[in-house]
Scaffold this motif. Structure first.
Motif, PDB file in Angstrom:
ATOM      1  N   SER A  81      -8.529   8.356   5.086  1.00  0.00           N
ATOM      2  CA  SER A  81      -8.210   9.638   4.439  1.00  0.00           C
ATOM      3  C   SER A  81      -9.167   9.811   3.262  1.00  0.00           C
ATOM      4  O   SER A  81      -8.845   9.432   2.137  1.00  0.00           O
ATOM      5  N   LEU A 122     -15.598   3.834   2.146  1.00  0.00           N
ATOM      6  CA  LEU A 122     -14.400   4.202   1.380  1.00  0.00           C
ATOM      7  C   LEU A 122     -14.561   5.541   0.667  1.00  0.00           C
ATOM      8  O   LEU A 122     -13.676   5.965  -0.077  1.00  0.00           O
ATOM      9  N   LEU A 131       0.876  -1.179   0.000  1.00  0.00           N
ATOM     10  CA  LEU A 131       0.000   0.000   0.000  1.00  0.00           C
ATOM     11  C   LEU A 131       0.904   1.217   0.000  1.00  0.00           C
ATOM     12  O   LEU A 131       1.510   1.560   1.022  1.00  0.00           O
ATOM     13  N   THR A 132       1.023   1.858  -1.158  1.00  0.00           N
ATOM     14  CA  THR A 132       2.035   2.895  -1.243  1.00  0.00           C
ATOM     15  C   THR A 132       1.636   3.993  -2.212  1.00  0.00           C
ATOM     16  O   THR A 132       0.453   4.209  -2.467  1.00  0.00           O
ATOM     17  N   LYS A 133       2.634   4.675  -2.738  1.00  0.00           N
ATOM     18  CA  LYS A 133       2.406   5.790  -3.642  1.00  0.00           C
ATOM     19  C   LYS A 133       2.871   5.374  -5.025  1.00  0.00           C
ATOM     20  O   LYS A 133       3.747   4.538  -5.159  1.00  0.00           O
ATOM     21  N   GLY A 181     -11.234  10.397   0.066  1.00  0.00           N
ATOM     22  CA  GLY A 181     -10.890  10.934  -1.240  1.00  0.00           C
ATOM     23  C   GLY A 181      -9.468  10.664  -1.664  1.00  0.00           C
ATOM     24  O   GLY A 181      -9.049  11.055  -2.752  1.00  0.00           O
ATOM     25  N   LYS A 182      -8.710   9.972  -0.807  1.00  0.00           N
ATOM     26  CA  LYS A 182      -7.320   9.670  -1.169  1.00  0.00           C
ATOM     27  C   LYS A 182      -7.141   8.184  -1.463  1.00  0.00           C
ATOM     28  O   LYS A 182      -7.970   7.365  -1.079  1.00  0.00           O
ATOM     29  N   PHE A 183      -6.045   7.875  -2.133  1.00  0.00           N
ATOM     30  CA  PHE A 183      -5.830   6.518  -2.630  1.00  0.00           C
ATOM     31  C   PHE A 183      -4.384   6.072  -2.420  1.00  0.00           C
ATOM     32  O   PHE A 183      -3.454   6.856  -2.585  1.00  0.00           O
ATOM     33  N   PHE A 184      -4.232   4.814  -2.069  1.00  0.00           N
ATOM     34  CA  PHE A 184      -2.925   4.177  -2.171  1.00  0.00           C
ATOM     35  C   PHE A 184      -2.756   3.681  -3.602  1.00  0.00           C
ATOM     36  O   PHE A 184      -3.741   3.429  -4.303  1.00  0.00           O
ATOM     37  N   TYR A 235      -2.724   0.260 -10.046  1.00  0.00           N
ATOM     38  CA  TYR A 235      -3.925  -0.141  -9.315  1.00  0.00           C
ATOM     39  C   TYR A 235      -4.054   0.789  -8.115  1.00  0.00           C
ATOM     40  O   TYR A 235      -3.058   1.069  -7.435  1.00  0.00           O
ATOM     41  N   LEU A 236      -5.263   1.268  -7.859  1.00  0.00           N
ATOM     42  CA  LEU A 236      -5.488   2.196  -6.756  1.00  0.00           C
ATOM     43  C   LEU A 236      -6.340   1.550  -5.671  1.00  0.00           C
ATOM     44  O   LEU A 236      -7.190   0.706  -5.951  1.00  0.00           O
ATOM     45  N   VAL A 237      -6.099   1.957  -4.440  1.00  0.00           N
ATOM     46  CA  VAL A 237      -6.843   1.440  -3.288  1.00  0.00           C
ATOM     47  C   VAL A 237      -7.393   2.623  -2.502  1.00  0.00           C
ATOM     48  O   VAL A 237      -6.624   3.384  -1.918  1.00  0.00           O
ATOM     49  N   PRO A 238      -8.727   2.806  -2.503  1.00  0.00           N
ATOM     50  CA  PRO A 238      -9.286   3.945  -1.766  1.00  0.00           C
ATOM     51  C   PRO A 238      -9.029   3.829  -0.269  1.00  0.00           C
ATOM     52  O   PRO A 238      -9.102   2.743   0.302  1.00  0.00           O
ATOM     53  N   SER A 239      -8.698   4.954   0.349  1.00  0.00           N
ATOM     54  CA  SER A 239      -8.429   4.972   1.788  1.00  0.00           C
ATOM     55  C   SER A 239      -9.707   5.306   2.554  1.00  0.00           C
ATOM     56  O   SER A 239     -10.438   6.219   2.187  1.00  0.00           O
ATOM     57  N   ARG A 240      -9.966   4.534   3.593  1.00  0.00           N
ATOM     58  CA  ARG A 240     -11.131   4.798   4.434  1.00  0.00           C
ATOM     59  C   ARG A 240     -10.844   5.948   5.392  1.00  0.00           C
ATOM     60  O   ARG A 240     -11.698   6.801   5.641  1.00  0.00           O
TER      61      ARG A 240
END
Lengths: 460, 460
Positions: A187, A455, A169-171, A189-192, A180-185
């Motif tokens: 934060s 999310l 899970l990074t930048k 509107g932000k994504f890993f 591939y993006l992972v929505p952050s719960r």
């Protein structure tokens, strides 16, 4: 342990022993009144014989056995009658006369025969991957992949490398594919981003003084899977400090020599030949030439391709871009080098080509802020974007970054070549289809409204 | 290679040799006209001395060196003058008289001192993690973690286990926490889940006939990080076929004995003591009791907790749920067992507790469709949901699933206990904060509108 022996180990010397075996019914043959079962486990096949006059009830149960039933058999090891010895398998001289039989689990008729001889449609194979994986060729592939990993680790551990995990899970890292993006719960509107490679982290480990790092790392690229690609794949990731390209060549040549010897029992000749990018293009019209015809079809033909251009001109976007990634240093690793016309600058990078496939790629990296900023500028990245995306790397270069370089291997591809397979799907236990889906689990699948709400996203 | 030796290896026997060393300026001391540098690399410290009358120009450059500068020094090894020998470090009898000095990279003054003696605010440590990782204690932690991994792999490889990777982009597995989701580009509106554990895949590998599997696997749980938890962590995942719980106990006891000997040079007594869940609760009020006081504070006190209840009553939801996960078998592994009152059924599961921390958990699994369906029903899952979420596992049980069981270890926690650290962040190279963010890379971060559009999602 339910068994005393595996199905691959009984020999003449075991005759007379009482044994317990477990496994799958590979085949059943009724010969007159005798029933023969080939019992299969990971280790091999053993013939079991059921004799009606010894135990009529047992014989009756045995007559109900079907292919792929899981059973436990107890009995006594005996010699096979003369003329029935099977020299093709290690246990072919013996058989077990059954005295007890337990059906551990019955089995439906499989949707396809579990054999290497019959071609089955790939979608069906992937849906029932747990049956497909029972085929002898796939069983073998994963034993070989395991040997590849073990040989690599043993060799690198002995050379004082430290295995270290880097985040999944990074930048975003710029390796040229979609993330591939992972929505952050936590934060909204932000994504890993899932890593396309551990590139930036391994460079930061060099700044952190690890000096010799490796990792067998999962990488992710959201590409259209035209070619033989997978959404996730495995990379041997290596980075070293205080070295130059010759150290990488020598490390990798010795590593491949050991791996190929351990896994395939072939003696590789090292050092590998080298060819410049210019010469490869001129002579073979490819930057990953298959030069086997020059050597009478030698099985494994490793070749270094060196002296790549640092930049390439992107005709569509009308701007210069990197040939590799933007952390590759020019050759020599000197700021003055960048005063040349961009197309003339060579990179301090190297690809390792095996039988016409690029199996590894690496470079000596940039390790100063000044050089890194110049490179970002050369490919049209402005200061604000540079800072936002790579500020932490530029900062790190300001706190004592050592000269460093490394390489990354595609281990799925390397293993596929070792087993002479055309597709990396044969060395990945649960691969995805060309549409990046899994017919077995049905992934990807729907999320619940509650999940999406947590999310902070919704579906368009 | 830029150097001939590391900074940890020069000894009396090397006196008179011309050497090249690379590393970081650990400290500079000006004694009269002499300048002393302690040069540091991964391997240790070596004292460099600059003598003005030997080379005035070099001495001037040396006077500009600051902490964390990266340098290359060439010189001759000599004995330190009498009375200045430092017995605390392996290279304390010698020093290198500098003849050449190259500044490979200067360094800004670090935002905190790189030492174990001073406590620095954690947010700052994580922002400059590449500097924090240079501290001797963290350098040591990762060497120890590497040793733990190596000892585990060597032992399991020797026991015929196959290391096999399972997917990261997959379908939800019910381990009790929230899933991280990954929107699919090629299947609009659908999502992959990151695995909370490889549980279902390792069971499918048993159905596939792998028999002895392990993986050092990354797992993901989107939890509120109150306790010492991380969004991603590393699990040693093990599964075996044709075994019972005693085989797991014996495997793990021998594994821990080898690992503790290799890593800490401590001789563990095996077998470990066992305590029933009932007795643990009655005697210690905990299902992971720290029983060290019974044994005069023995450093490592392993304890099996067995005979857990299979179900627990969820007072909030007013229904029965699993104590572990729904693939745990009752004890005995018999369908008739489920006719008892649910609260009375014991599980064929086991936790391994070390000094009061649960470091591993496992069970003998259900391997028949009938039993698995009954369990799903007992926890209130209807047929349609069961089929949708776990249809592939139930199908697999219909094609010859062997009896199987396994265990999973939290390797971050295990390593943290070995190094006597309170937090697993000390054994994860790039951990996240309690808010699941990374102060260094600023992950998670914004995605572009183009990215979101391709993934068929928008932000609420």
């Amino acid at each position: 342990m339910l068994r005393t022996h595996t199905c691959g180990e009984l020999k003449d010397a075991d005759v007379g022993k009482k044994v317990s075996l477990c496994g799958w019914v590979h085949s059943r043959r009724d010969h007159g009144k005798l029933i023969f079962i080939d019992l299969r486990d990971r280790d091999g096949l053993t013939q079991i014989v059921f004799i009606p006059k010894v135990n009529a009830e047992l014989h009756k149960v045995a007559s109900e056995l079907r292919a792929e039933y899981v059973i436990l058999v107890k009995g006594t090891v005996g010699n096979r009658p003369q003329g029935t010895v099977n020299n093709k398998i290690p246990t072919g001289a013996v058989e077990v006369a059954a005295e007890e039989l337990t059906i551990l689990n019955p089995a439906n008729t499989p949707p396809f025969e579990i054999t290497d001889e019959i071609k089955t449609q790939e979608e069906l194979r992937l849906k029932y991957r747990y049956l497909d994986l029972r085929r002898p060729s796939l069983q073998k592939n994963f034993k070989i992949k395991h040997k590849v990993y073990t040989a690599i680790r043993n060799h690198l551990n002995a050379q004082n490398f430290i295995e270290c995990e880097t985040p999944i899970l990074t930048k975003s890292t710029p390796e040229g594919a979609r993330d591939y993006l992972v929505p952050s719960r936590l934060s909204p509107g932000k994504f890993f981003a899932l890593p396309q490679s551990p590139q930036l982290f391994k460079q930061l480990l060099m700044v952190a003084g690890f000096e010799r790092y490796y990792q067998i790392a999962r990488c992710f690229r959201d590409e259209d899977l035209r070619a033989d690609r997978q959404p996730e794949f495995t990379q041997l990731d290596i980075e070293m400090s205080f070295i130059d390209a010759e150290d990488i060549f020598s490390l990798i040549e010795n590593l491949m020599k050991v791996v190929v010897k351990d896994v395939l029992n072939i003696d590789l000749e090292i050092p590998f030949k080298r060819i410049s990018h210019d010469e490869a293009i001129k002579k073979y019209g490819s930057d990953k030439p298959d030069t086997r015809q020059d050597k009478d079809k030698e099985l494994l033909n490793f070749l270094w391709v060196i002296d790549f251009p640092l930049f390439k001109y992107d005709e569509e976007e009308k701007r210069w871009d990197m040939e590799h990634h933007p952390f590759t240093s020019p050759k020599p690793n000197d700021i003055k080098e960048l005063d040349k016309s961009l197309g003339d600058i060579k990179a301090n990078s190297y690809d390792l080509v095996l039988n016409g496939s690029e199996i590894a790629s690496g470079s000596i990296r940039i390790h100063t802020k000044e050089m890194q900023e110049k490179i970002f500028k050369a490919i049209g990245m402005d200061k604000a974007e540079t800072k936002k995306r790579f500020g932490f790397l530029l900062d790190a270069f300001d706190y004592g970054a050592p000269p460093h370089g490394g390489i990354a291997f595609g281990l799925d591809r390397l293993t596929a070549i070792f087993i002479k397979s055309e597709t990396i799907r044969d060395v990945i236990a649960f691969p995805k289809t060309q549409k990046a889906s899994c017919p077995m689990t049905d992934a990807p699948s729907n999320a619940t409204e509650k999940q999406l709400k947590e999310l902070h996203i919704k579906i368009r």
